[in-house]
Each structure stands twice: as C-alpha cells, then as structure tokens.
Write a protein that holds these residues in place. Structure first.
Motif, short mmCIF file in Angstrom:
data_model
loop_
_atom_site.label_atom_id
_atom_site.label_comp_id
_atom_site.label_asym_id
_atom_site.label_seq_id
_atom_site.Cartn_x
_atom_site.Cartn_y
_atom_site.Cartn_z
N ARG A 1 6.50 -28.28 4.38
CA ARG A 1 7.25 -27.14 4.90
C ARG A 1 7.60 -27.36 6.36
N SER A 2 6.76 -28.09 7.07
CA SER A 2 7.00 -28.42 8.47
C SER A 2 7.25 -29.92 8.61
N LEU A 3 7.97 -30.26 9.67
CA LEU A 3 8.25 -31.68 9.92
C LEU A 3 6.97 -32.44 10.23
N HIS A 4 6.06 -31.79 10.92
CA HIS A 4 4.80 -32.44 11.27
C HIS A 4 3.63 -31.59 10.77
N GLU A 5 2.94 -32.11 9.77
CA GLU A 5 1.74 -31.47 9.23
C GLU A 5 0.57 -32.43 9.41
N GLU A 6 -0.62 -31.94 9.10
CA GLU A 6 -1.78 -32.84 9.03
C GLU A 6 -1.66 -33.70 7.78
N PRO A 7 -2.18 -34.91 7.77
CA PRO A 7 -2.94 -35.56 8.85
C PRO A 7 -2.03 -36.39 9.73
N GLN A 8 -2.50 -36.73 10.92
CA GLN A 8 -1.84 -37.77 11.69
C GLN A 8 -2.18 -39.12 11.07
N ILE A 9 -1.21 -40.03 11.08
CA ILE A 9 -1.39 -41.34 10.44
C ILE A 9 -1.04 -42.43 11.45
N PRO A 10 -2.02 -42.86 12.25
CA PRO A 10 -1.75 -43.94 13.21
C PRO A 10 -1.42 -45.24 12.49
N ASN A 11 -0.76 -46.12 13.19
CA ASN A 11 -0.49 -47.46 12.66
C ASN A 11 -1.51 -48.47 13.16
N PHE A 12 -2.67 -47.97 13.51
CA PHE A 12 -3.77 -48.81 13.99
C PHE A 12 -5.08 -48.07 13.73
N GLY A 13 -6.17 -48.81 13.65
CA GLY A 13 -7.47 -48.18 13.48
C GLY A 13 -8.29 -48.82 12.37
N PRO A 14 -9.52 -48.39 12.21
CA PRO A 14 -10.43 -48.99 11.23
C PRO A 14 -10.17 -48.50 9.82
#
Length: 255
Positions: free
Chosen positions: A177-190
């Motif tokens: 429904r929104s352009l930005h919802e959870e979760p954030q999805i980084p392009n780096f990390g474990p």
C-alpha cells in the motif's frame, strides 16, 4: 510489523506491478543518443496515466522536500533519484537507470533497470551485467523461512567477488500500500540474520552497485545521489512475492 498480503491484495499487487513493468519496458525502448531526460520522464508519465495509474514518486515527500519528476532517471555516476531535466541530453557511452514506481488501485509496483546508451566501455557493460545478475541471485533467496540477511549477503558476496562495491546508503524495502514498507533490505550484511521471510510478503529487491568506492553524496537539489568518486553506478530492481515455493517476480514484463 512486516505486512502479509491477503490473496485479494496479492492480486492487486500483480496488477500494479504489471503496469509498472509495462511503463519501464516501453520507456527504456525510447532511450537513445540525443534524447533528454525530461522527454523520457513525460513519456513515462503519459503511459502511467493511460493505464489508469499514477506515479508513486511524483511529489513524494521527505521532510519539506517533494520529488518533482514522475520517474527517477539517474545518469552515469548518479545512483538514484536523478531528476528529469530538459538540458540533460543523453549521448553515446552514457548509462541511465530508469526507476518506475506506480500506484494502481491503492497498491504499488516498483522496478528499475540500468541500460547503456549506444556502445559503452567494456567495464561499464560488465558493471551492468554483474548488477543485474546479483538481482536474480538475490531473488532466489526470497523464500519462506529464509531471512532478509540471506538476500543481503548474496548481493554483497557476488558483487564484491566481481571487483565492485554495493552502495550502503540506500536499500531495498517492503512494498504494498505504501512505497516503503518494512522490512528494509540492505545489499550487504550477514546471511541468516534479520527478519524471517513469510509467504505473502512483497519485497522491492534492488541492488545498487558502484564501479568504484561505495560512498555517495547528495547534490544541491536535495535528491540526486551520486558516487563520491564520480565513477558509474548501476541499479536493477524487481518487486517480488514470497510464496510457499519459488519467489514470484511480480514486475516481470508480460506482453
């Protein structure tokens, strides 16, 4: 809380994502040397409106700033959020990211692609290829019981193994429904870390990759993010549905 879409909401997401995919496909088809980014942006605006949708980025507000264009058009060292400009004329050797986010019947479709304008240097061509490959490798990790970190680590590991760097200041995200919802999805990390993925989640997975160093600056317009070393960057994005089986690419273009 990460929104889990109902079957009705998933159907609406499929509809909005197919419009977004159509707009992106038809817009990149007009890109050529001599075309300016204002004309590209308004070409996309017309397609969006012809399909009964609206731009989800036009007048998008962060603080007191409102984004002025209907698409994000980022050229060469511009990573994201490039603003259309009638004086920005594409030439052979440029690359341009076309990022299309639309709203249709209350749901968002979001996708992006970086393309070459005519012939580009071999290393720039390789940057585009590696960034796109990292997207599809990441999408394969968008499966039930995996974690966001599995997506993140897949992008980072592949990109860095190829000699490039992921941008860390901007990340993928949930979308609905929104352009930005959870979760954030980084392009780096474990891998194996962060939120667990469940069927019904819809995710905008979007590797952003720098040829040089990953640091960015935001220009005086308050929106356009560029690589600090001014070397080229690429950006590919799909909206993806997590299901009980293989992930579904909602913005895969269907003629």
């Amino acid at each position: 809380m990460i929104p889990i879409k109902t079957p009705v909401e998933i159907r609406k997401m499929r509809e909005s994502c197919q419009i977004a995919a159509k707009v992106l496909e038809e817009t990149v088809a007009i890109i050529a040397p001599g075309v300016n980014t204002w004309d590209i942006d308004h070409f996309a605006k017309n397609i969006i409106e012809e399909n009964g949708a609206r731009s989800a980025c036009h007048l998008y507000q962060i603080g007191s700033k409102r984004y002025p264009s209907y698409t994000c058009l980022s050229v060469n060292e511009e990573v994201v959020h490039g603003i259309a400009n009638i004086r920005r004329v594409l030439k052979v050797g440029d690359i341009i990211t076309v990022d299309v986010a639309i709203s249709y019947n209350g749901y968002i479709g979001d996708n992006a692609r970086t393309i070459a304008v005519g012939r580009v240097q071999p290393e720039v061509e390789r940057l585009l290829r590696i960034t796109e490959e990292s997207l599809y490798l990441a999408i394969e990790k968008a499966r039930n019981n995996n974690r966001v970190g599995d997506i993140s680590n897949t992008v980072q590991t592949f990109v860095e193994s190829c000699g490039f760097n992921v941008i860390r200041d901007f990340v993928g995200h949930g979308v609905g429904r929104s352009l930005h919802e959870e979760p954030q999805i980084p392009n780096f990390g474990p891998k194996g870390k962060f939120d667990k993925l469940r069927p019904g989640m819809t995710l905008a997975i979007e590797p952003m990759v720098a040829m040089g160093k990953p640091e960015v600056d935001v220009l005086s317009d308050g929106w356009t993010a560029v690589t600090r070393d001014r070397l080229p960057a690429a950006h590919f994005e799909h909206t993806v549905l997590v299901s009980d089986g293989a992930p579904e690419i909602l913005t895969r273009y269907k003629k």
